[in-house]
Design an enzyme around this catalytic site. Structure first.
Site, mmCIF file in Angstrom:
data_model
loop_
_atom_site.group_PDB
_atom_site.id
_atom_site.type_symbol
_atom_site.label_atom_id
_atom_site.label_comp_id
_atom_site.label_asym_id
_atom_site.label_seq_id
_atom_site.Cartn_x
_atom_site.Cartn_y
_atom_site.Cartn_z
ATOM 1 C CB THR A 1 -0.179 7.507 0.839
ATOM 2 O OG1 THR A 1 -0.347 6.972 1.800
ATOM 3 C CG2 THR A 1 -0.861 8.838 1.121
ATOM 4 C CB ALA B 1 -3.539 4.565 3.553
ATOM 5 C CE1 TYR C 1 -0.901 8.083 8.815
ATOM 6 C CE2 TYR C 1 -0.191 5.513 8.346
ATOM 7 C CZ TYR C 1 0.031 7.336 8.643
ATOM 8 O OH TYR C 1 1.132 8.088 7.952
ATOM 9 N N PRO D 1 0.887 -1.416 -0.323
ATOM 10 C CG PRO D 1 -0.150 -1.015 2.521
ATOM 11 C CD PRO D 1 0.496 -1.658 1.018
ATOM 12 N NE ARG E 1 2.317 -3.191 4.771
ATOM 13 C CZ ARG E 1 2.653 -2.264 4.356
ATOM 14 N NH1 ARG E 1 2.671 -0.744 5.032
ATOM 15 N NH2 ARG E 1 4.003 -2.898 4.099
ATOM 16 N N GLY F 1 7.186 -2.177 -1.909
ATOM 17 C CA GLY F 1 6.413 -0.613 -2.640
ATOM 18 C C GLY F 1 7.320 0.355 -3.371
ATOM 19 C CD GLN G 1 -2.928 0.170 3.867
ATOM 20 O OE1 GLN G 1 -3.182 0.808 3.783
ATOM 21 N NE2 GLN G 1 -1.725 -0.151 4.899
#
Ligand SMILES: Cc1cc2nc3c(=O)[nH]c(=O)nc-3n(C[C@H](O)[C@H](O)[C@H](O)COP(=O)(O)O)c2cc1C
Length: 363
Positions: free
Chosen positions: A31, A62, A184, A29, A231, A321, A104
């Site tokens: 952003t 995300a 988060y 994932p 995750r 990634g 996600q």
């Protein structure tokens, strides 16, 4: 073509939960900040994701589960009809290209900012600010002291995860991944550097894991458990995160998740020598022992180290990634042993196609 690379275990198929994956390569994932201010996915996401559809599995950037979950410029949402419509175009095009894609699900908790929340304080397990700053519509601003959630509010957020899961299903996703990593909201509950509660949601590893497990159980009731992934980032320090005993905290999480029959557990813990590496004893080996289901590892892997991890049975899948960001045809490049494009770090989060959909593919 290098025979040994082309024959790598990386390119062997695997049944994962409800899906059959053609290979072991997952797009991590990421952003990228290309979406509308209201969280509606941009049309640019269609070529971005579908051009990577030969990955075993794509995991989206995300995606906010509610208006109060937000806090990143240009990040998408999955809580409004326009979000479902926008994502539907993305998932349709990924499926037409032969791929599979999980959404996600994200709540930013304390690392949001009042400027994203109509002036309200961000929420968190405890009123402890993260060190660092938020990139708000008005520029960089220090993180504020968040407001500690009441038990009733925690229950409402669990419900928002379930609702977002239903919308993700409606939008044509193949499953969802709970973002329990990188500081988060879920991670803020898991670790004692950010969770100082003395009620049922704080204290021991079991109490700190309660929020995650309630969310897992709620989303598993909203959709098949075989379409749910989680995750975690046991030793990551991004967003000012720390824990007094990552081994105890995260082996507890793995042990609790194991009997729940999810699609996978995804552990991001960067290898030594990679940019996000944290010099703490890795927790991934203990997680492997505690978790017999499908494990994804991530953080600084290349074709060789990924294949070695799968051969050693440290994991079944490896997420990439930055290599996927800069190489839409990463699967093909790994198969051919081809050189990789270098990532352009200046365009990681900038709006527009530059550094997003213009990385070249092999001829
Ligand atoms: C531009 C960028 C955005 C990222 N966004 C997310 C995200 O939205 N969710 C997440 O769990 N991790 C995110 N990460 C972390 C990556 O998923 C991954 O863990 C990290 O890049 C390490 O893997 P790699 O060495 O293969 O790049 C992001 C990383 C980058 C570089």
């Amino acid at each position: 073509m290098s025979k040994s690379i082309a024959e790598s275990v990386l390119f062997s198929p695997l049944r994962v939960g409800a899906l059959s994956l053609p290979n072991r390569m997952v797009m991590a994932p990421m952003t990228r900040g290309r979406n509308a201010a209201d969280g509606t996915p941009s049309e640019l996401l269609i070529p971005y994701y579908s051009s990577r559809a030969d990955a075993g599995l794509l995991i989206t950037e995300a995606t906010a589960i509610s208006t109060t979950a937000r806090g990143w410029l240009g990040a998408p949402g999955i809580h409004a009809p326009s979000h479902v419509e926008g994502w539907r175009r993305v998932t349709d095009s990924v499926h037409r290209a032969g791929g599979r894609i999980f959404c996600q699900l994200w709540h930013m908790g304390r690392v949001s900012h009042p400027d994203f929340l109509d002036g309200a304080l961000p929420v968190a397990p405890s009123a402890i600010a993260a060190k660092g700053s938020s990139h708000t519509p008005k520029g960089k601003q220090d993180y504020v002291i968040p407001r500690a959630l009441s038990v009733a509010e925690i229950g409402a957020i669990v419900g928002e995860y379930a609702q977002a899961t239903k919308l993700a299903r409606e939008a044509g996703f193949d499953g969802i991944e709970l973002h329990g990593a990188n500081g988060y909201l879920i991670d803020q509950f898991l670790r004692d550097g950010s969770n100082q509660r003395s009620d049922a949601y704080g204290g021991t590893p079991a109490k700190r894991a309660r929020f995650l497990l309630e969310v897992v159980d709620a989303v598993s009731a909203a959709w098949e458990k075989e379409r749910i992934g989680v995750r975690i980032s046991p030793t990551g320090n991004y967003n000012d995160m720390r824990d007094s005993d990552p081994q105890a905290t995260f082996t507890h999480v793995a042990r609790e998740l194991a009997p729940r029959g999810l699609a996978y557990l995804h552990v991001t813990e960067a290898l030594p020598g990679s940019p996000m590496h944290v010099p703490l004893p890795p927790v991934t080996p203990a997680i492997r022992s505690a978790y017999p289901g499908t494990l994804i590892v991530n953080g600084g892997y290349d074709a060789k180290t990924a294949a070695a991890a799968i051969e050693r049975k440290q994991a079944e899948l490896v997420a990439f990634g930055v290599p996927f960001l800069a190489n839409p045809d990463l699967v093909k490049r790994f198969q051919r042993g081809a050189t990789l494009n270098a990532p352009d770090f200046a365009t990681l989060y900038t709006p527009g196609a530059k550094g997003y959909t213009d990385y070249p593919t092999l001829g």
